[in-house]
Scaffold this active site. Structure first.
Site, PDB file in Angstrom:
ATOM      1  N   CYS A  34      35.299  31.285  42.594  1.00 22.21           N
ATOM      2  CA  CYS A  34      35.010  32.016  41.366  1.00 22.21           C
ATOM      3  C   CYS A  34      33.523  31.945  41.004  1.00 22.21           C
ATOM      4  O   CYS A  34      32.982  30.864  40.801  1.00 22.21           O
ATOM      5  CB  CYS A  34      35.858  31.468  40.218  1.00 22.21           C
ATOM      6  SG  CYS A  34      35.480  32.271  38.654  1.00 22.21           S
ATOM      7  N   CYS A  37      32.683  30.142  37.473  1.00 21.48           N
ATOM      8  CA  CYS A  37      32.929  28.724  37.186  1.00 21.48           C
ATOM      9  C   CYS A  37      31.621  27.926  37.204  1.00 21.48           C
ATOM     10  O   CYS A  37      30.661  28.328  37.849  1.00 21.48           O
ATOM     11  CB  CYS A  37      33.926  28.160  38.199  1.00 21.48           C
ATOM     12  SG  CYS A  37      35.643  28.377  37.679  1.00 21.48           S
ATOM     13  N   HIS A  95      38.239  27.969  33.963  1.00 17.45           N
ATOM     14  CA  HIS A  95      38.730  29.095  34.761  1.00 17.45           C
ATOM     15  C   HIS A  95      40.028  29.699  34.211  1.00 17.45           C
ATOM     16  O   HIS A  95      40.292  30.884  34.392  1.00 17.45           O
ATOM     17  CB  HIS A  95      38.953  28.617  36.198  1.00 17.45           C
ATOM     18  CG  HIS A  95      39.288  29.710  37.172  1.00 17.45           C
ATOM     19  ND1 HIS A  95      38.350  30.590  37.647  1.00 17.45           N
ATOM     20  CD2 HIS A  95      40.462  30.064  37.755  1.00 17.45           C
ATOM     21  CE1 HIS A  95      38.939  31.444  38.477  1.00 17.45           C
ATOM     22  NE2 HIS A  95      40.219  31.148  38.555  1.00 17.45           N
ATOM     23  N   HIS A 146      38.949  34.703  35.520  1.00 15.37           N
ATOM     24  CA  HIS A 146      38.106  33.896  34.621  1.00 15.37           C
ATOM     25  C   HIS A 146      37.655  34.754  33.419  1.00 15.37           C
ATOM     26  O   HIS A 146      37.064  35.818  33.595  1.00 15.37           O
ATOM     27  CB  HIS A 146      36.900  33.388  35.414  1.00 15.37           C
ATOM     28  CG  HIS A 146      36.195  32.259  34.746  1.00 15.37           C
ATOM     29  ND1 HIS A 146      35.861  31.101  35.412  1.00 15.37           N
ATOM     30  CD2 HIS A 146      35.758  32.096  33.473  1.00 15.37           C
ATOM     31  CE1 HIS A 146      35.246  30.284  34.579  1.00 15.37           C
ATOM     32  NE2 HIS A 146      35.166  30.872  33.396  1.00 15.37           N
ATOM     33  N   HIS A 148      36.065  36.790  30.682  1.00 16.07           N
ATOM     34  CA  HIS A 148      34.714  37.350  30.528  1.00 16.07           C
ATOM     35  C   HIS A 148      34.790  38.680  29.797  1.00 16.07           C
ATOM     36  O   HIS A 148      35.840  39.324  29.771  1.00 16.07           O
ATOM     37  CB  HIS A 148      34.056  37.554  31.894  1.00 16.07           C
ATOM     38  CG  HIS A 148      34.749  38.571  32.759  1.00 16.07           C
ATOM     39  ND1 HIS A 148      35.924  38.294  33.420  1.00 16.07           N
ATOM     40  CD2 HIS A 148      34.446  39.861  33.054  1.00 16.07           C
ATOM     41  CE1 HIS A 148      36.307  39.371  34.086  1.00 16.07           C
ATOM     42  NE2 HIS A 148      35.440  40.345  33.880  1.00 16.07           N
TER      43      HIS A 148
END
Ligand SMILES: [Zn+2]
Ligand SMILES: [Zn+2]
Length: 297
Positions: A34, A37, A95, A146, A148
């Site tokens: 990811c 992260c 995450h 994740h 956002h």
């Protein structure tokens, strides 16, 4: 990366040939891959904003690797492309955490970042409008698990915002019915005429531009968001959703417009009917849905 009008339909479309390379990552087990992260050193040079608490970042905004628009003044001036800045705002180092689980403090960091990036992007001389939006989970258009959001400045005013401004100029506004929450500066409600099923609007009561949001309002909205997402979770479970923020562009003078958020839980998908007619079907019993939202847990 240019806004063009399709000659057959008259609709506007943003031509962009780089976003096809995006890779999906919905890993729920391992966050090794990811890019959002902590510990991704290569991200630092693209970092435009960071809030650091006890030596660790809690939110950060980075350049979008696959931007919808790019900042190339020369090509924009020659008419080859439209101009814009596109960033990804990472909302947590965790995450697995999402809007359904954030506390007030976490929403506060997120909203402070929204404001700071909004002001910066809007102040660029090429920018005529800025939008903040969020896709949660794959079927709402996300390419990463994740949590956002994204912020995009544009050298034009997009059709959706243009339409809202046009209605507001005529003095036509969505009626504030089915009120879920109301506080000093915000009203949250389920409109009866949404073209997307289940939409919730959170409207600021006093200001037309998001850049005016005060620290007090940020704190207030953090509580509103926490409560609204708790209600959404109680009604739907962890559903994919979209959020987008509309603020009156600086160049437009329209006293009665109020900046607001749209939250759209994504139950249905779009198909031939929507493409063929340009219509969405709002298939929800809105009154029933409102009652579900008002059940105290
Ligand atoms: Zn991650
Ligand atoms: Zn709007």
């Amino acid at each position: 990366m240019k806004l063009v009008r399709n000659r057959h339909t008259g609709r506007f479309v943003l031509m962009n040939n780089i976003r096809d390379e995006r890779r999906s990552d919905f890993s729920r087990e391992c966050s090794e891959e990811c890019p959002f992260c902590p510990g991704r050193k290569e991200m630092i040079e693209y970092c435009r904003y960071e809030e650091v608490i006890d030596g660790k970042w809690v939110v950060r905004s980075i350049d979008n690797k696959y931007p919808a628009l790019i900042c190339d003044e020369e090509r924009h001036n020659s008419g080859e492309i439209d101009y814009g800045k596109h960033e990804v705002m990472i909302e947590t180092p965790n995450h697995f955490k999402s809007f359904f689980k954030f506390d007030e403090e976490e929403f506060k960091y997120i909203l402070k970042m929204y404001k700071s990036r909004f002001i910066d992007l809007e102040n660029e001389k090429m920018a005529r409008s800025v939008i903040i939006y969020k896709n949660h989970l794959k079927s709402a258009g996300a390419s990463k698990l994740h949590s956002h959001s994204q912020i995009l400045s544009m050298s034009f005013i997009p059709p959706e915002l243009e339409r809202e401004i046009e209605m507001a100029r005529k003095g036509v506004f969505t009626r504030e019915v089915n009120i879920i929450l109301e506080s000093e500066n915000f009203i949250s409600f389920i409109p009866m005429d949404s073209y997307l099923s289940g939409e919730i609007m959170i409207k600021n009561k006093k200001n037309s531009r998001f850049n005016t949001i005060s620290m007090d309002e940020i704190e207030e909205l953090s509580v509103v968001l926490k409560d609204i997402f708790k209600k959404i979770f109680n009604v739907y479970g962890e559903i994919p959703f979209n959020v987008y923020l509309h603020s009156l562009p600086e160049e437009v003078d329209l006293e009665d417009y109020r900046w607001h958020l749209h939250i759209v839980p994504r139950k249905g998908r779009f198909g031939g009917f929507e493409f063929g007619t340009g219509l969405y079907i709002n298939s929800l019993d809105i009154k029933k849905m409102y009652e579900k939202f008002m059940i105290e847990e």
